[in-house]
Design a protein around this motif. Structure first.
Motif, PDB file in Angstrom:
ATOM      1  N   ILE A 231       1.105  -1.402  -0.405  1.00 34.72           N
ATOM      2  CA  ILE A 231       0.192  -0.153  -0.213  1.00 34.72           C
ATOM      3  C   ILE A 231       0.851   1.024   0.076  1.00 34.72           C
ATOM      4  N   CYS A 232       0.692   2.421  -1.189  1.00 29.09           N
ATOM      5  CA  CYS A 232       1.657   3.079  -1.129  1.00 29.09           C
ATOM      6  C   CYS A 232       0.683   4.701  -1.164  1.00 29.09           C
ATOM      7  N   GLY A 233       1.636   5.369  -0.176  1.00 22.10           N
ATOM      8  CA  GLY A 233       0.480   7.113   0.220  1.00 22.10           C
ATOM      9  C   GLY A 233       0.776   8.130   1.105  1.00 22.10           C
ATOM     10  N   GLU A 234       0.002   8.535   1.655  1.00 22.45           N
ATOM     11  CA  GLU A 234       0.097   9.074   2.722  1.00 22.45           C
ATOM     12  C   GLU A 234      -0.142   8.595   4.527  1.00 22.45           C
TER      13      GLU A 234
ATOM     14  N   HIS B 133      -1.689  -0.992  -3.399  1.00 20.45           N
ATOM     15  CA  HIS B 133      -2.795  -0.207  -3.663  1.00 20.45           C
ATOM     16  C   HIS B 133      -2.442   1.268  -3.646  1.00 20.45           C
ATOM     17  N   PHE B 134      -2.903   1.910  -4.489  1.00 23.69           N
ATOM     18  CA  PHE B 134      -3.465   3.388  -4.349  1.00 23.69           C
ATOM     19  C   PHE B 134      -4.480   4.241  -3.753  1.00 23.69           C
ATOM     20  N   GLY B 135      -4.473   5.388  -3.422  1.00 22.90           N
ATOM     21  CA  GLY B 135      -5.519   6.295  -2.928  1.00 22.90           C
ATOM     22  C   GLY B 135      -4.934   7.264  -2.537  1.00 22.90           C
ATOM     23  N   SER B 136      -6.085   8.783  -2.538  1.00 27.56           N
ATOM     24  CA  SER B 136      -6.496   9.495  -1.640  1.00 27.56           C
ATOM     25  C   SER B 136      -5.938  10.510  -2.737  1.00 27.56           C
TER      26      SER B 136
END
Length: 333
Positions: free
Chosen positions: A26-29, A147-150
């Motif tokens: 999972i990649c992101g903030e 998974h990516f998002g936001s």
């Protein structure tokens, strides 16, 4: 008492053993969600909870028993140290954590009478945006899904880095994406729309809420837009609808489920729980591959939605993004 089997669950006839053992990335903030606790004589008492949509998904996947890596920058400040501690405590592999000197982003959350959140972000130049191309070397060569998002997908430099990672991996690895629109971070809806369009040609599992869909495509029906995304290459399109349930489109057609009836504390993290549970269910059924997602039957699709809806309902009964563990949900096999 043994965990009950979810009604309608089926095992894919040719489960892929690699999808069962490889980690989900999972990649992101990551950030701190700050809730108003109460009014005090001098101001407000606040309660800060480790969060951020992608990190919530990572926690959800880990709590549901899958190997998990979180790829993202973490501040060296005392708030970042607390996020780092929380990630490790959840059993998430820390190999993707990138220490940096930028400050930790804060998300102030207000809840209405129905527990629905509104957000105010303090994160310009924050640590969670400082992911660069060189940091991608932290990831294993083979993973089950990314998974990516936001807002990480629409701010820089992390947005460019995410696009590079997607471009490198989408032909061989499941790409999952949830726009999770935050206009308080990026107010131009066209930026979000362009990102969704670019991702749709490289995404296998696209999940979005009905609120996000209404912002993106106010004059288009979900079925019409799902057909566009399916033509672009998306294998599974999922639209969550809060208390009304969820619906999905796959190669076999369309299906939908109702949400379980629960007493809602708030809905923070419900969508992230839904995505995490969908990824885990696909892995448990041996379908967390681009090919597996392309072969979903309507019965299996319904099983996925039911499992994810139950998981999201549990989160809604708790304050903040307190996602369920595997033992709280029924067996899929």
């Amino acid at each position: 008492m043994p965990t009950p089997v979810l009604s309608g669950a089926t095992v894919h006839p040719n489960p892929n053993p690699l999808s069962m053992s490889l980690p989900v990335v999972i990649c992101g903030e990551s950030l701190l969600d700050v809730f108003q606790e109460r009014i005090t004589p001098a101001g407000l008492a606040l309660d800060a909870v480790v969060g951020g949509s992608p990190l919530n998904v990572a926690v959800g996947v880990a709590r549901l028993g899958r190997p998990t890596i979180f790829l993202g920058p973490i501040s060296r400040d005392f708030l970042g140290e607390r996020i780092d501690q929380a990630i490790r405590a959840e059993g998430i592999d820390p190999c993707g954590l990138v220490p940096c000197d930028a400050p930790t982003t804060l998300s102030l959350i207000g809840l209405d009478a129905h527990g629905v959140p509104s957000y105010r972000f303090y994160g310009h130049g924050g640590a969670d945006r400082q992911l660069h191309a060189k940091d991608l070397a932290r990831l294993p060569k083979k993973v089950a899904a990314l998974h990516f998002g936001s807002y990480a997908c629409v701010v820089e430099p992390i947005g460019t880095t995410i696009r590079q990672l997607v471009q490198e991996r989408f032909t061989s690895t499941v790409i999952a994406y949830d726009p999770n629109i935050r206009l308080n971070v990026e107010p131009d809806i066209e930026v979000w729309r362009a990102t969704v369009r670019w991702m749709s040609y490289r995404t296998h599992l696209l999940k979005l809420s009905d609120e996000d869909f209404a912002l993106l495509y106010p004059n288009t029906s979900p079925a019409e837009q799902a057909a566009v995304w399916r033509a672009a290459g998306v294998r599974l399109v999922v639209l969550t609808q809060g208390g009304q349930g969820a619906q999905a489109w796959c190669a076999a057609g369309h299906c939908e489920v109702r949400s379980p009836s629960v007493t809602v504390a708030d809905t923070v993290g419900a969508g992230d729980t839904f995505q995490a549970a969908t990824l885990v269910a696909l892995a448990e059924l041996g379908l967390l591959t681009p090919e597996g997602l392309g072969q979903l039957s309507l019965e299996t699709c319904q099983t996925l939605l039911s499992f994810a809806a139950q998981a999201a309902a549990i989160t809604c009964t708790r304050r903040g993004p307190d996602l369920p563990r595997r033992g709280e949900l029924p067996s899929l096999v």
